[in-house]
Structure formats: structure tokens, C-alpha cells
Design a protein around this motif. Structure first.
Motif, PDB file in Angstrom:
ATOM      1  N   SER A   1     -12.501  -9.952  12.593  1.00  0.00           N
ATOM      2  CA  SER A   1     -11.641 -10.925  11.944  1.00  0.00           C
ATOM      3  C   SER A   1     -10.578 -11.383  12.971  1.00  0.00           C
ATOM      4  O   SER A   1     -10.367 -13.017  13.137  1.00  0.00           O
ATOM      5  CB  SER A   1     -11.030 -10.392  10.606  1.00  0.00           C
ATOM      6  OG  SER A   1     -10.242 -11.304  10.027  1.00  0.00           O
ATOM      7  N   VAL A   2      -9.802 -10.521  13.354  1.00  0.00           N
ATOM      8  CA  VAL A   2      -8.706 -11.151  14.311  1.00  0.00           C
ATOM      9  C   VAL A   2      -9.161 -11.886  15.557  1.00  0.00           C
ATOM     10  O   VAL A   2      -8.594 -12.983  15.763  1.00  0.00           O
ATOM     11  CB  VAL A   2      -7.988  -9.906  14.919  1.00  0.00           C
ATOM     12  CG1 VAL A   2      -6.910 -10.368  16.008  1.00  0.00           C
ATOM     13  CG2 VAL A   2      -7.213  -9.169  13.710  1.00  0.00           C
TER      14      VAL A   2
ATOM     15  N   CYS B   1      -5.153  -8.061   7.611  1.00  0.00           N
ATOM     16  CA  CYS B   1      -5.630  -9.070   8.822  1.00  0.00           C
ATOM     17  C   CYS B   1      -6.166 -10.512   7.913  1.00  0.00           C
ATOM     18  O   CYS B   1      -6.291 -11.428   8.732  1.00  0.00           O
ATOM     19  CB  CYS B   1      -6.853  -8.725   9.531  1.00  0.00           C
ATOM     20  SG  CYS B   1      -8.318  -8.098   8.683  1.00  0.00           S
ATOM     21  N   GLY B   2      -6.621 -10.367   6.366  1.00  0.00           N
ATOM     22  CA  GLY B   2      -6.893 -11.728   5.891  1.00  0.00           C
ATOM     23  C   GLY B   2      -8.631 -11.618   5.823  1.00  0.00           C
ATOM     24  O   GLY B   2      -9.261 -12.440   5.197  1.00  0.00           O
ATOM     25  N   GLN B   3      -9.245 -10.666   6.386  1.00  0.00           N
ATOM     26  CA  GLN B   3     -10.613 -10.801   6.554  1.00  0.00           C
ATOM     27  C   GLN B   3     -11.291 -10.657   4.999  1.00  0.00           C
ATOM     28  O   GLN B   3     -12.188 -11.664   4.470  1.00  0.00           O
ATOM     29  CB  GLN B   3     -11.112  -9.675   6.931  1.00  0.00           C
ATOM     30  CG  GLN B   3     -12.944  -9.530   7.030  1.00  0.00           C
ATOM     31  CD  GLN B   3     -13.553  -8.222   7.554  1.00  0.00           C
ATOM     32  OE1 GLN B   3     -14.588  -8.111   7.566  1.00  0.00           O
ATOM     33  NE2 GLN B   3     -12.592  -7.202   7.957  1.00  0.00           N
ATOM     34  N   MET B   4     -10.702  -9.891   3.934  1.00  0.00           N
ATOM     35  CA  MET B   4     -11.193 -10.018   2.646  1.00  0.00           C
ATOM     36  C   MET B   4     -10.878 -11.417   2.027  1.00  0.00           C
ATOM     37  O   MET B   4     -12.122 -11.749   1.295  1.00  0.00           O
ATOM     38  CB  MET B   4     -10.265  -9.104   1.855  1.00  0.00           C
ATOM     39  CG  MET B   4     -10.670  -8.959   0.325  1.00  0.00           C
ATOM     40  SD  MET B   4      -9.872  -7.540  -0.290  1.00  0.00           S
ATOM     41  CE  MET B   4      -7.936  -8.237  -0.250  1.00  0.00           C
ATOM     42  N   HIS B   5      -9.985 -12.197   2.242  1.00  0.00           N
ATOM     43  CA  HIS B   5      -9.761 -13.239   1.588  1.00  0.00           C
ATOM     44  C   HIS B   5     -10.942 -14.273   2.097  1.00  0.00           C
ATOM     45  O   HIS B   5     -11.305 -15.017   1.478  1.00  0.00           O
ATOM     46  CB  HIS B   5      -8.337 -13.942   2.071  1.00  0.00           C
ATOM     47  CG  HIS B   5      -7.246 -12.931   1.641  1.00  0.00           C
ATOM     48  ND1 HIS B   5      -6.930 -11.893   2.068  1.00  0.00           N
ATOM     49  CD2 HIS B   5      -6.243 -13.069   0.538  1.00  0.00           C
ATOM     50  CE1 HIS B   5      -6.026 -11.028   1.514  1.00  0.00           C
ATOM     51  NE2 HIS B   5      -5.623 -11.762   0.588  1.00  0.00           N
ATOM     52  N   VAL B   6     -10.741 -14.349   3.442  1.00  0.00           N
ATOM     53  CA  VAL B   6     -11.903 -15.358   4.173  1.00  0.00           C
ATOM     54  C   VAL B   6     -13.220 -15.220   3.733  1.00  0.00           C
ATOM     55  O   VAL B   6     -14.000 -16.072   3.338  1.00  0.00           O
ATOM     56  CB  VAL B   6     -11.580 -15.237   5.704  1.00  0.00           C
ATOM     57  CG1 VAL B   6     -12.854 -16.227   6.477  1.00  0.00           C
ATOM     58  CG2 VAL B   6     -10.339 -15.480   5.920  1.00  0.00           C
TER      59      VAL B   6
ATOM     60  N   GLY C   1     -18.392  -5.062   2.428  1.00  0.00           N
ATOM     61  CA  GLY C   1     -17.530  -5.715   1.580  1.00  0.00           C
ATOM     62  C   GLY C   1     -17.955  -5.719   0.083  1.00  0.00           C
ATOM     63  O   GLY C   1     -18.435  -4.930  -0.536  1.00  0.00           O
ATOM     64  N   THR C   2     -17.743  -6.891  -0.438  1.00  0.00           N
ATOM     65  CA  THR C   2     -17.965  -7.360  -1.556  1.00  0.00           C
ATOM     66  C   THR C   2     -19.455  -7.428  -1.893  1.00  0.00           C
ATOM     67  O   THR C   2     -19.927  -7.327  -3.228  1.00  0.00           O
ATOM     68  CB  THR C   2     -17.339  -8.685  -2.131  1.00  0.00           C
ATOM     69  OG1 THR C   2     -17.828  -9.602  -1.141  1.00  0.00           O
ATOM     70  CG2 THR C   2     -15.843  -8.497  -2.219  1.00  0.00           C
TER      71      THR C   2
ATOM     72  N   LYS D   1      -7.575 -20.619   3.003  1.00  0.00           N
ATOM     73  CA  LYS D   1      -6.031 -21.169   3.097  1.00  0.00           C
ATOM     74  C   LYS D   1      -5.151 -19.944   2.695  1.00  0.00           C
ATOM     75  O   LYS D   1      -4.022 -19.824   3.187  1.00  0.00           O
ATOM     76  CB  LYS D   1      -5.897 -22.383   2.172  1.00  0.00           C
ATOM     77  CG  LYS D   1      -4.561 -23.051   2.594  1.00  0.00           C
ATOM     78  CD  LYS D   1      -4.607 -24.276   1.898  1.00  0.00           C
ATOM     79  CE  LYS D   1      -3.322 -25.226   2.299  1.00  0.00           C
ATOM     80  NZ  LYS D   1      -3.312 -26.439   1.473  1.00  0.00           N
ATOM     81  N   GLN D   2      -5.648 -19.125   1.791  1.00  0.00           N
ATOM     82  CA  GLN D   2      -4.641 -18.086   1.172  1.00  0.00           C
ATOM     83  C   GLN D   2      -4.529 -16.859   2.361  1.00  0.00           C
ATOM     84  O   GLN D   2      -3.516 -16.162   2.306  1.00  0.00           O
ATOM     85  CB  GLN D   2      -5.085 -17.562   0.058  1.00  0.00           C
ATOM     86  CG  GLN D   2      -5.228 -18.416  -1.182  1.00  0.00           C
ATOM     87  CD  GLN D   2      -6.164 -19.307  -1.405  1.00  0.00           C
ATOM     88  OE1 GLN D   2      -6.897 -19.792  -0.431  1.00  0.00           O
ATOM     89  NE2 GLN D   2      -6.356 -20.001  -2.580  1.00  0.00           N
ATOM     90  N   ALA D   3      -5.313 -17.002   3.295  1.00  0.00           N
ATOM     91  CA  ALA D   3      -5.405 -15.998   4.229  1.00  0.00           C
ATOM     92  C   ALA D   3      -4.435 -16.565   5.498  1.00  0.00           C
ATOM     93  O   ALA D   3      -3.821 -15.563   6.147  1.00  0.00           O
ATOM     94  CB  ALA D   3      -6.819 -15.712   4.971  1.00  0.00           C
ATOM     95  N   VAL D   4      -3.757 -17.626   5.335  1.00  0.00           N
ATOM     96  CA  VAL D   4      -3.321 -18.287   6.469  1.00  0.00           C
ATOM     97  C   VAL D   4      -1.891 -17.459   7.012  1.00  0.00           C
ATOM     98  O   VAL D   4      -1.384 -17.152   7.989  1.00  0.00           O
ATOM     99  CB  VAL D   4      -2.863 -19.717   6.650  1.00  0.00           C
ATOM    100  CG1 VAL D   4      -1.900 -20.124   7.512  1.00  0.00           C
ATOM    101  CG2 VAL D   4      -4.167 -20.504   6.618  1.00  0.00           C
TER     102      VAL D   4
END
Length: 246
Positions: free
Chosen positions: A82-83, A42-47, A178-179, A53-56
């Protein structure tokens, strides 16, 4: 209802039975559940780590893959959060007007499992049987971002044979984040110690939650001290039947 399963990265990679359990519960209730194989993170980790921008492209894929379903369900309050919240922000910041509209439509029909069961399908008794003592940890995203409230515990109380015991200081974070657990290991470990102590104080055999990430953190801690208690996702308890217990 035609429902798509968004399995999430953690369930797909480490806890596949959580995804299977989610499907079993919904099919038992008479719904068609499909698994779109083109789905991805879903891109949550990136955000959350600053790579918005890489999550788009992941947001675009999610909106495209899940567009044609009546509902989307995920066994994770974190990913659904996240969604429903991050995707709209990313679409406004980096995407087109069309993407914003697509994201809004898909986000509005994406649910965490307990939300879908209680709010959309109007069900609390899913026909489960689980003769064990259980305590429930309300994960941060489900509690604060999605505000699922008592939906998970209402589902657990309707499970035949299950005794639900209250978790002291239940709304306190388990320390995973997470991190956060990697970047702030000492703080995370201290928070985990508090959570484990509260779980053990209940005397429960099982600690349940709606996110595999938190259960991985709590379960890892409990196993290291050989506490005897174990962790199990809400979906796995709801999927259990008398045949499983036999």
C-alpha cells in the motif's frame, strides 16, 4: 542504521509479538529500531473499499511521521504494498506536489522485513534457532505486488534446526483478502479449505508467512478443525533463539 518500525494495525491490535519480534531481529543485527508513536493506519483498508479521498490524511501522516529515518520496516507485505503503490496514486490524485515528493521519498525506503534483511542489510542468517518443521505460504501482496521472491525462504533455510518443506500450490491465495472474506464468505472458505489441505499435506508443525492477516485466516481454520499444525509469522521464527527453546 536508524530504522523505524511501522507496526501495522493488525500487529498493533492483535499480534503485538510480531512487532516485538521484528525489533528483536534487527537489534540483534546491531541496528537501532524506533517506534514512532504518532503512526497510524496506512490507509489500505480505505482505498480497497472505495474511500480513496478519506485515506489522504493517513498518507500525509505516514509521509510526515517516517520522513526522518534511514529505513522503514513493516512485518506485512500487504501494508508495504500500500505504501509503495497506493500512496503515490493518492498523492497524485488528491494531494499537492509537495506531498507527491514526500510520498516518493518515504515509499522508496519502506520495506517488508525479508526485503530489508536480504536486499538492504545483505543478511540471510540472522542467528535464529527454531527446531521445527516449517512450511511457508507466500502471501499475495508480497508475491505479486512486492515480488519478494525467495527472500523469506532463504531466511528460513538459514535458521538453525529448522526443516523447511515445500507447500503444494504455494502461490494460491488463502482466501482472506481483507473484506473479500466477509463479502464472499463461501468462496473464501473454499479457498481456505484448499490452503489448509496443502498445509496439512506437508506434515509441517508450523505454517509461516509474512502477513498476520493471512496467518489469522489460515490459523483460525486450522484451530477450528484441531489440526495440530499452527501458524507463526516469519519475524517470530527469525527472532527465536536457543534460549527461547530451552
Amino acid at each position: 542504521m536508524r530504522i523505524a518500525l511501522f507496526v501495522t494495525c493488525l500487529a498493533d491490535g492483535l499480534y503485538p509479538d510480531v512487532g516485538r519480534a521484528t525489533v528483536r531481529v534487527l537489534e540483534r543485527l546491531g541496528h537501532t529500531v524506533e517506534f514512532p508513536e504518532a503512526q497510524s493506519c496506512c490507509g489500505q483498508m480505505h482505498v480497497n473499499t472505495g474511500y480513496q479521498k478519506q485515506a489522504v490524511p493517513l498518507v500525509e501522516r505516514f509521509a510526515d511521521v517516517f520522513a526522518g529515518y534511514d529505513a522503514v520496516v513493516a512485518p506485512s507485505g500487504s501494508c508495504v504494498g500500500s505504501v509503495r503503490h497506493q500512496h503515490a496514486m493518492l498523492a497524485r490524485r488528491f494531494g499537492s506536489r509537495d506531498l507527491q515528493q514526500q510520498v516518493d521519498v518515504v515509499a522508496a525506503k519502506t520495506y517488508e522485513l525479508s526485503e530489508l534483511l536480504v536486499d538492504v542489510l545483505g543478511v540471510t542468517d540472522v542467528g535464529a534457532y527454531f527446531p521445527h518443521t516449517v512450511t511457508y505460504h507466500p502471501t499475495c501482496h508480497s508475491l505479486r505486488l512486492l515480488r519478494v521472491g525467495d527472500k523469506p525462504t532463504r531466511l528460513l533455510r538459514a535458521v538453525e534446526g529448522l526443516e523447511l518443506v515445500e507447500l503444494p500450490d504455494a502461490d494460491q491465495c488463502c482466501g482472506f483478502g481483507g473484506t473479500f472474506a466477509l463479502k464472499n464468505a463461501d468462496t473464501s472458505t473454499a479457498m481456505l479449505a484448499d490452503k489448509m489441505r496443502h498445509v496439512l499435506d506437508t506434515g509441517a508443525e508450523v505454517c509461516s508467512a509474512g502477513d498476520s492477516s493471512c496467518l489469522m485466516h489460515i490459523g483460525g481454520g486450522l484451530s477450528r478443525i484441531r489440526a495440530g499444525a499452527r501458524t507463526l509469522h516469519l519475524a517470530q521464527i527469525l527472532a527465536s533463539t536457543r534460549e527461547d527453546a530451552a
